[in-house]
Design an enzyme around this catalytic site. Sequence first.
Site, PDB file in Angstrom:
ATOM      1  N   GLY A   2      -0.431  -8.953   4.199  1.00 34.16           N
ATOM      2  CA  GLY A   2      -0.139  -8.359   5.562  1.00 34.16           C
ATOM      3  C   GLY A   2       0.905  -7.050   5.475  1.00 34.16           C
ATOM      4  O   GLY A   2       0.731  -6.303   4.366  1.00 34.16           O
ATOM      5  N   GLU A   3       1.668  -6.947   6.418  1.00 34.87           N
ATOM      6  CA  GLU A   3       2.702  -5.468   6.248  1.00 34.87           C
ATOM      7  C   GLU A   3       4.085  -6.173   5.760  1.00 34.87           C
ATOM      8  O   GLU A   3       4.490  -6.592   6.537  1.00 34.87           O
ATOM      9  CB  GLU A   3       2.676  -4.778   7.254  1.00 34.87           C
ATOM     10  CG  GLU A   3       3.089  -3.347   7.210  1.00 34.87           C
ATOM     11  CD  GLU A   3       2.125  -2.604   6.190  1.00 34.87           C
ATOM     12  OE1 GLU A   3       0.825  -2.838   5.779  1.00 34.87           O
ATOM     13  OE2 GLU A   3       2.815  -1.930   5.210  1.00 34.87           O
ATOM     14  N   SER A   4       4.655  -5.567   4.492  1.00 36.37           N
ATOM     15  CA  SER A   4       5.762  -6.259   4.012  1.00 36.37           C
ATOM     16  C   SER A   4       6.747  -5.743   4.908  1.00 36.37           C
ATOM     17  O   SER A   4       7.990  -6.714   5.142  1.00 36.37           O
ATOM     18  CB  SER A   4       5.982  -6.215   2.571  1.00 36.37           C
ATOM     19  OG  SER A   4       5.789  -4.551   2.444  1.00 36.37           O
TER      20      SER A   4
ATOM     21  N   CYS B 150       0.216 -10.594  -2.209  1.00 35.37           N
ATOM     22  CA  CYS B 150       0.172  -9.382  -1.679  1.00 35.37           C
ATOM     23  C   CYS B 150       1.276  -8.840  -0.841  1.00 35.37           C
ATOM     24  O   CYS B 150       2.273  -8.665  -1.619  1.00 35.37           O
ATOM     25  CB  CYS B 150      -1.067  -9.041  -0.704  1.00 35.37           C
ATOM     26  SG  CYS B 150      -1.677  -7.220  -0.994  1.00 35.37           S
TER      27      CYS B 150
ATOM     28  N   ARG C  35       4.538  -0.626  -4.353  1.00 36.55           N
ATOM     29  CA  ARG C  35       3.724  -0.984  -3.031  1.00 36.55           C
ATOM     30  C   ARG C  35       2.234   0.118  -3.188  1.00 36.55           C
ATOM     31  O   ARG C  35       2.278   1.274  -3.325  1.00 36.55           O
ATOM     32  CB  ARG C  35       4.513  -0.791  -1.833  1.00 36.55           C
ATOM     33  CG  ARG C  35       5.472  -1.725  -1.536  1.00 36.55           C
ATOM     34  CD  ARG C  35       6.084  -1.361  -0.143  1.00 36.55           C
ATOM     35  NE  ARG C  35       5.237  -1.357   1.028  1.00 36.55           N
ATOM     36  CZ  ARG C  35       5.362  -1.143   2.093  1.00 36.55           C
ATOM     37  NH1 ARG C  35       6.736  -0.156   2.434  1.00 36.55           N
ATOM     38  NH2 ARG C  35       4.619  -1.116   2.952  1.00 36.55           N
TER      39      ARG C  35
ATOM     40  N   ILE D   4      -6.347  -5.566  -1.192  1.00 35.91           N
ATOM     41  CA  ILE D   4      -6.507  -4.819  -0.044  1.00 35.91           C
ATOM     42  C   ILE D   4      -4.999  -4.004   0.042  1.00 35.91           C
ATOM     43  O   ILE D   4      -4.096  -4.608   0.332  1.00 35.91           O
ATOM     44  CB  ILE D   4      -6.585  -5.815   1.210  1.00 35.91           C
ATOM     45  CG1 ILE D   4      -7.897  -6.564   0.952  1.00 35.91           C
ATOM     46  CG2 ILE D   4      -6.603  -5.033   2.484  1.00 35.91           C
ATOM     47  CD1 ILE D   4      -7.874  -7.675   2.034  1.00 35.91           C
ATOM     48  N   ARG D   5      -5.177  -2.674   0.079  1.00 33.61           N
ATOM     49  CA  ARG D   5      -3.864  -1.997   0.038  1.00 33.61           C
ATOM     50  C   ARG D   5      -2.555  -2.603  -0.928  1.00 33.61           C
ATOM     51  O   ARG D   5      -1.805  -2.784  -0.282  1.00 33.61           O
ATOM     52  CB  ARG D   5      -3.560  -1.681   1.553  1.00 33.61           C
ATOM     53  CG  ARG D   5      -4.455  -0.648   2.142  1.00 33.61           C
ATOM     54  CD  ARG D   5      -3.690  -0.259   3.415  1.00 33.61           C
ATOM     55  NE  ARG D   5      -3.726  -1.556   4.359  1.00 33.61           N
ATOM     56  CZ  ARG D   5      -2.666  -2.357   4.776  1.00 33.61           C
ATOM     57  NH1 ARG D   5      -1.376  -1.570   4.409  1.00 33.61           N
ATOM     58  NH2 ARG D   5      -2.554  -3.309   5.379  1.00 33.61           N
TER      59      ARG D   5
ATOM     60  N   HIS E 222      -5.908 -11.348  -2.783  1.00 27.67           N
ATOM     61  CA  HIS E 222      -5.920 -12.294  -1.600  1.00 27.67           C
ATOM     62  C   HIS E 222      -6.787 -13.517  -2.086  1.00 27.67           C
ATOM     63  O   HIS E 222      -7.925 -13.719  -1.659  1.00 27.67           O
ATOM     64  CB  HIS E 222      -6.353 -11.474  -0.561  1.00 27.67           C
ATOM     65  CG  HIS E 222      -5.479 -10.665   0.216  1.00 27.67           C
ATOM     66  ND1 HIS E 222      -4.916 -11.310   1.324  1.00 27.67           N
ATOM     67  CD2 HIS E 222      -5.228  -9.616  -0.259  1.00 27.67           C
ATOM     68  CE1 HIS E 222      -3.875 -10.071   1.604  1.00 27.67           C
ATOM     69  NE2 HIS E 222      -4.204  -8.915   0.752  1.00 27.67           N
TER      70      HIS E 222
ATOM     71  N   GLU F  83      -6.897 -16.288  -0.742  1.00 28.49           N
ATOM     72  CA  GLU F  83      -7.328 -16.914   0.706  1.00 28.49           C
ATOM     73  C   GLU F  83      -8.607 -16.378   1.227  1.00 28.49           C
ATOM     74  O   GLU F  83      -9.479 -17.080   2.135  1.00 28.49           O
ATOM     75  CB  GLU F  83      -6.475 -17.028   1.776  1.00 28.49           C
ATOM     76  CG  GLU F  83      -6.142 -15.681   2.359  1.00 28.49           C
ATOM     77  CD  GLU F  83      -5.351 -14.689   1.702  1.00 28.49           C
ATOM     78  OE1 GLU F  83      -5.325 -14.812   0.381  1.00 28.49           O
ATOM     79  OE2 GLU F  83      -5.015 -13.702   2.307  1.00 28.49           O
TER      80      GLU F  83
END
Length: 188
Positions: free
Chosen positions: A48-50, A80, A107, A134-135, A170, A172
């Site tokens: 997600g977004e840390s 991630c 990051r 993903i990013r 990822h 998952e």
Amino acid sequence: MRRVAVLAVQGAFIEHEKMLRSLGAETIELRKKSDLEQEFDGLILPGGESTVQGKLLRELGMYDILKEKIEAGLPVLATCAGLILLAQELTNDENRYFATLPVSVKRNAYGRQLGSFHCDGSMKGIGVYPMEFIRAPYIESVSPEVDVLAEVDGHIVAVKYKNQTALAFHPELSGDARVHEMFLRQIR
Ligand code: GLN
């Protein structure tokens, strides 16, 4: 039955829950402080977004309790953004979160444009594994006691240190449950 708590304040947590349930584990979601009163045997820190996750963990009063549990040996699988939350050092960010994993992480390490890609990488204990980035961050350096599980293009993308397993990609989203299986074996 093994019960795994999935941090569910932001990001890709539902996919982890589905995968764990398909393997016969029970899952609970951690959305607020009182969710931490339940018993659980493992913890997932999703992608997600840390920055958002880190901020919410503090605002919701979950940060100290989770950090204590991780330090006390609770098995953790972090992916991630979760890797960023665990890292002791971030090379391009002022923030620090749990800082329980002695690695240095960059990051958005693959750049904003080419940040998302797929590749088949080799993972220790598993073999060839489909990796979705993903990013994504990658790990620039690790302390000697950290076990490197996977490298892609000369960059470390998966590590294990005591109870903490952390991945830049990822698992998952891969449709391949072997990483989660490995994690559940660790819980038993
Ligand atoms: N770029 C995100 C961050 O820095 C991580 C991306 C992800 O979790 N897929 O927090």
